[in-house]
Design a protein around this motif. Structure first.
Motif, PDB file in Angstrom:
ATOM      1  N   GLY A 173       0.893  -1.300  -0.033  1.00  0.00           N
ATOM      2  CA  GLY A 173      -0.224  -0.164  -0.025  1.00  0.00           C
ATOM      3  C   GLY A 173       0.761   1.224  -0.001  1.00  0.00           C
ATOM      4  N   ALA A 174       1.991   1.003  -0.544  1.00  0.00           N
ATOM      5  CA  ALA A 174       3.103   2.235  -0.509  1.00  0.00           C
ATOM      6  C   ALA A 174       2.881   3.543  -1.110  1.00  0.00           C
ATOM      7  CB  ALA A 174       4.380   1.682  -0.823  1.00  0.00           C
TER       8      ALA A 174
ATOM      9  N   GLY B 102      -0.453   4.766  -1.168  1.00  0.00           N
ATOM     10  CA  GLY B 102      -1.258   5.404  -0.317  1.00  0.00           C
ATOM     11  C   GLY B 102      -1.045   6.365   0.605  1.00  0.00           C
ATOM     12  N   GLY B 103      -1.844   6.947   1.407  1.00  0.00           N
ATOM     13  CA  GLY B 103      -1.621   8.138   2.105  1.00  0.00           C
ATOM     14  C   GLY B 103      -0.728   7.564   3.359  1.00  0.00           C
ATOM     15  N   ILE B 104      -1.119   6.489   4.080  1.00  0.00           N
ATOM     16  CA  ILE B 104      -0.272   6.032   5.123  1.00  0.00           C
ATOM     17  C   ILE B 104       1.054   5.363   4.704  1.00  0.00           C
ATOM     18  CG2 ILE B 104      -0.253   4.384   7.014  1.00  0.00           C
ATOM     19  CD1 ILE B 104      -3.269   5.460   7.487  1.00  0.00           C
TER      20      ILE B 104
ATOM     21  N   ASP C 172       2.293  -2.166  -4.480  1.00  0.00           N
ATOM     22  CA  ASP C 172       1.027  -1.827  -4.702  1.00  0.00           C
ATOM     23  C   ASP C 172       0.101  -2.573  -5.815  1.00  0.00           C
ATOM     24  OD1 ASP C 172       0.141   0.867  -3.210  1.00  0.00           O
ATOM     25  OD2 ASP C 172       2.337   0.971  -3.695  1.00  0.00           O
TER      26      ASP C 172
ATOM     27  N   ARG D 205       0.559   0.891  -9.411  1.00  0.00           N
ATOM     28  CA  ARG D 205       1.961   1.348  -9.346  1.00  0.00           C
ATOM     29  C   ARG D 205       2.323   1.651  -8.056  1.00  0.00           C
ATOM     30  NH1 ARG D 205       2.469   5.984  -7.991  1.00  0.00           N
ATOM     31  NH2 ARG D 205       0.545   7.313  -7.215  1.00  0.00           N
TER      32      ARG D 205
ATOM     33  N   CYS E 166       1.592  -5.623  -7.421  1.00  0.00           N
ATOM     34  CA  CYS E 166       1.174  -7.076  -6.835  1.00  0.00           C
ATOM     35  C   CYS E 166      -0.276  -6.722  -6.151  1.00  0.00           C
ATOM     36  CB  CYS E 166       1.901  -7.553  -5.789  1.00  0.00           C
ATOM     37  SG  CYS E 166       1.435  -9.058  -5.074  1.00  0.00           S
TER      38      CYS E 166
ATOM     39  N   SER F 253      -4.053  -9.582  -2.723  1.00  0.00           N
ATOM     40  CA  SER F 253      -4.862 -10.720  -2.108  1.00  0.00           C
ATOM     41  C   SER F 253      -5.015 -11.756  -2.900  1.00  0.00           C
ATOM     42  CB  SER F 253      -6.542 -10.014  -2.396  1.00  0.00           C
ATOM     43  OG  SER F 253      -6.782  -9.930  -3.730  1.00  0.00           O
TER      44      SER F 253
ATOM     45  N   THR G 103      -8.637  -8.788   0.621  1.00  0.00           N
ATOM     46  CA  THR G 103      -7.471  -7.668   0.423  1.00  0.00           C
ATOM     47  C   THR G 103      -6.810  -7.195   1.964  1.00  0.00           C
ATOM     48  OG1 THR G 103      -8.720  -6.628  -1.375  1.00  0.00           O
ATOM     49  CG2 THR G 103      -6.994  -5.331  -0.446  1.00  0.00           C
TER      50      THR G 103
ATOM     51  N   SER H  19      -3.889  -2.005  11.152  1.00  0.00           N
ATOM     52  CA  SER H  19      -5.229  -2.403  11.529  1.00  0.00           C
ATOM     53  C   SER H  19      -6.196  -1.048  11.586  1.00  0.00           C
ATOM     54  CB  SER H  19      -5.399  -3.164  12.840  1.00  0.00           C
ATOM     55  OG  SER H  19      -6.701  -3.499  13.204  1.00  0.00           O
TER      56      SER H  19
ATOM     57  N   ILE I 201      -7.495   9.152   9.933  1.00  0.00           N
ATOM     58  CA  ILE I 201      -6.120   9.893   9.576  1.00  0.00           C
ATOM     59  C   ILE I 201      -6.634  10.593   8.139  1.00  0.00           C
ATOM     60  CG2 ILE I 201      -3.800   9.495   8.715  1.00  0.00           C
ATOM     61  CD1 ILE I 201      -4.102   8.685  11.762  1.00  0.00           C
TER      62      ILE I 201
HETATM   63  P1  NAP Z   1      -5.195   4.771   0.658  1.00  0.00           P
HETATM   64  O1  NAP Z   1      -4.565   5.925   0.780  1.00  0.00           O
HETATM   65  O2  NAP Z   1      -6.503   4.268   0.109  1.00  0.00           O
HETATM   66  O3  NAP Z   1      -3.996   3.645   0.513  1.00  0.00           O
HETATM   67  C1  NAP Z   1      -4.392   2.159   0.046  1.00  0.00           C
HETATM   68  C2  NAP Z   1      -3.123   1.540  -0.477  1.00  0.00           C
HETATM   69  O4  NAP Z   1      -3.570   0.129  -0.626  1.00  0.00           O
HETATM   70  C3  NAP Z   1      -2.997   2.080  -1.862  1.00  0.00           C
HETATM   71  O5  NAP Z   1      -1.583   2.213  -2.080  1.00  0.00           O
HETATM   72  C4  NAP Z   1      -3.569   0.924  -2.839  1.00  0.00           C
HETATM   73  O6  NAP Z   1      -2.964   0.658  -4.026  1.00  0.00           O
HETATM   74  C5  NAP Z   1      -3.367  -0.273  -1.858  1.00  0.00           C
HETATM   75  N1  NAP Z   1      -4.122  -1.792  -2.277  1.00  0.00           N
HETATM   76  C6  NAP Z   1      -5.516  -1.536  -2.099  1.00  0.00           C
HETATM   77  N2  NAP Z   1      -5.745  -2.927  -2.715  1.00  0.00           N
HETATM   78  C7  NAP Z   1      -4.818  -3.380  -2.769  1.00  0.00           C
HETATM   79  C8  NAP Z   1      -4.298  -4.850  -3.390  1.00  0.00           C
HETATM   80  N3  NAP Z   1      -5.595  -5.550  -3.792  1.00  0.00           N
HETATM   81  N4  NAP Z   1      -3.142  -5.280  -3.608  1.00  0.00           N
HETATM   82  C9  NAP Z   1      -2.236  -4.214  -3.440  1.00  0.00           C
HETATM   83  N5  NAP Z   1      -2.326  -3.066  -2.852  1.00  0.00           N
HETATM   84  C10 NAP Z   1      -3.629  -2.861  -2.570  1.00  0.00           C
HETATM   85  O7  NAP Z   1      -5.641   4.323   2.220  1.00  0.00           O
HETATM   86  P2  NAP Z   1      -4.752   4.798   3.665  1.00  0.00           P
HETATM   87  O8  NAP Z   1      -5.853   5.472   4.216  1.00  0.00           O
HETATM   88  O9  NAP Z   1      -3.515   5.069   3.459  1.00  0.00           O
HETATM   89  O10 NAP Z   1      -4.942   3.563   4.430  1.00  0.00           O
HETATM   90  C11 NAP Z   1      -3.647   2.459   4.565  1.00  0.00           C
HETATM   91  C12 NAP Z   1      -4.122   1.645   5.580  1.00  0.00           C
HETATM   92  O11 NAP Z   1      -4.576   2.123   6.902  1.00  0.00           O
HETATM   93  C13 NAP Z   1      -5.285   0.563   5.163  1.00  0.00           C
HETATM   94  O12 NAP Z   1      -5.267  -0.748   5.475  1.00  0.00           O
HETATM   95  C14 NAP Z   1      -6.260   1.412   5.906  1.00  0.00           C
HETATM   96  O13 NAP Z   1      -7.543   0.403   6.471  1.00  0.00           O
HETATM   97  C15 NAP Z   1      -5.594   1.594   7.300  1.00  0.00           C
HETATM   98  N6  NAP Z   1      -6.396   2.675   8.103  1.00  0.00           N
HETATM   99  C16 NAP Z   1      -6.603   3.949   7.681  1.00  0.00           C
HETATM  100  C17 NAP Z   1      -7.259   4.949   8.292  1.00  0.00           C
HETATM  101  C18 NAP Z   1      -7.534   6.305   7.766  1.00  0.00           C
HETATM  102  O14 NAP Z   1      -8.299   7.067   8.626  1.00  0.00           O
HETATM  103  N7  NAP Z   1      -7.135   6.571   6.605  1.00  0.00           N
HETATM  104  C19 NAP Z   1      -7.649   4.684   9.749  1.00  0.00           C
HETATM  105  C20 NAP Z   1      -7.300   3.304  10.237  1.00  0.00           C
HETATM  106  C21 NAP Z   1      -6.692   2.334   9.325  1.00  0.00           C
HETATM  107  P3  NAP Z   1      -3.245   1.303  -5.367  1.00  0.00           P
HETATM  108  O15 NAP Z   1      -2.984   2.747  -5.090  1.00  0.00           O
HETATM  109  O16 NAP Z   1      -2.359   0.596  -6.392  1.00  0.00           O
HETATM  110  O17 NAP Z   1      -4.765   0.878  -5.615  1.00  0.00           O
END
Ligand code: NAP
Length: 247
Positions: free
Chosen positions: A22-23, A25-27, A46, A49, A61, A64, A112, A140, A187
């Motif tokens: 998920g690199a 993504g935001g976190i 990811d 990309r 990749c 899931s 996933t 989590s 977040i």
């Molecule tokens: P985000 O910006 O939507 O990023 C999600 C990332 O997961 C993206 O890089 C995406 O890749 C990747 N991804 C999704 N499906 C995938 C798959 N099948 N295989 C490989 N990569 C996959 O989300 P985020 O807010 O940064 O969240 C990151 C983590 O923190 C998540 O697990 C989320 O549940 C957890 N979290 C977030 C929050 C919050 O408030 N934001 C709170 C609690 C927990 P692509 O860009 O290539 O699709």
């Protein structure tokens, strides 16, 4: 008493190799960036990309998919000769109340968010054993513990990460592998950007600090758990939520 060790040395990941899912993504991008700033070589995984920076290795990749994860580790093995840190940030939501949640939304989120962690650990543990130890951080959510309207699939998947992580900690501690879970509260990322303002306002009210977290807050917790600074910490759930959930 021996002199206190240099804190920056304890946070150093010089010579270490990290894999972050998920690199893009935001976190995940903040996590990858902070591990790289601490000296680690970082492989970014990811769906489409990847790459927190030009210096990071990018491995597309679907985490899931068992066969895709196997192929990804083959590519990883051609580029890197060790694995020290795994941070699993990849995750999705597909919200609906239970009685309107179709089976695809249930299995898609479970596969996933949770199956992926099992698949990654199966490949990562032997590599970390070979490296003499390692650190795994599973991302989590506080909704794993408290439940959340419309998120039965998400909360179940994130609660599953806690059980999986604690079991992995028990099974791999003897190899010098530590496994911990970070549970963020709300977040500010793309995942939460589209939420209605009233939901964000409620999260702010719930927080003892009166604010929504930044991706850097999660990345700093991830770096602590990935680094020798947390050498005796395993099987733990570290909430990074500004006190949103206190129990
Ligand atoms: P985000 O910006 O939507 O990023 C999600 C990332 O997961 C993206 O890089 C995406 O890749 C990747 N991804 C999704 N499906 C995938 C798959 N099948 N295989 C490989 N990569 C996959 O989300 P985020 O807010 O940064 O969240 C990151 C983590 O923190 C998540 O697990 C989320 O549940 C957890 N979290 C977030 C929050 C919050 O408030 N934001 C709170 C609690 C927990 P692509 O860009 O290539 O699709």
């Amino acid at each position: 008493m021996s002199p206190a060790p240099d804190p920056s040395a304890l946070l150093s990941l010089e010579g270490r190799v990290a894999l972050v899912t998920g690199a893009s993504g935001g976190i995940g991008s903040a996590v990858a960036e902070s591990l790289r700033a601490a000296g680690a070589e970082v492989a970014c995984v990811d769906l489409e990309r990847a790459g927190a920076s030009a210096e990071a290795e990018s491995l597309a990749c679907d985490v899931s998919d068992p066969a895709a994860v196997e192929r990804m580790f083959e590519r990883f093995g051609k580029r890197f000769d060790r694995l020290d840190v795994l941070v699993h940030c990849a995750g999705i939501t597909r919200d609906a109340v239970l009685w309107k949640m179709d089976h695809d939304a249930w299995t898609g989120v479970l596969r996933t968010n949770l199956d992926s962690a099992y698949l990654l650990l199966r490949h990562a543990v032997p590599l970390m054993r070979a490296a003499g130890g390692g650190s795994v951080v599973l991302i989590s959510s506080i909704n794993a513990e408290r439940g959340k309207l419309g998120q039965a699939n998400y909360a179940a998947s994130k609660a599953g990460l806690i059980g999986l992580g604690r079991t992995a900690a028990r099974e791999t501690g003897r190899f010098g592998i530590r496994v911990n879970v970070v549970s963020p509260g709300m977040i500010d990322t793309a995942m939460t950007a589209s939420l209605p303002d009233e939901i964000k306002a409620r999260a702010r009210q719930e927080s003892a600090l009166g604010k929504i977290g930044r991706v850097e807050d999660v990345a700093q917790a991830g770096l602590f758990l990935a680094s020798p600074m947390s050498d005796h910490v395993t099987g733990q759930v570290l909430r990074v939520d500004g006190g949103q959930l206190m129990a």
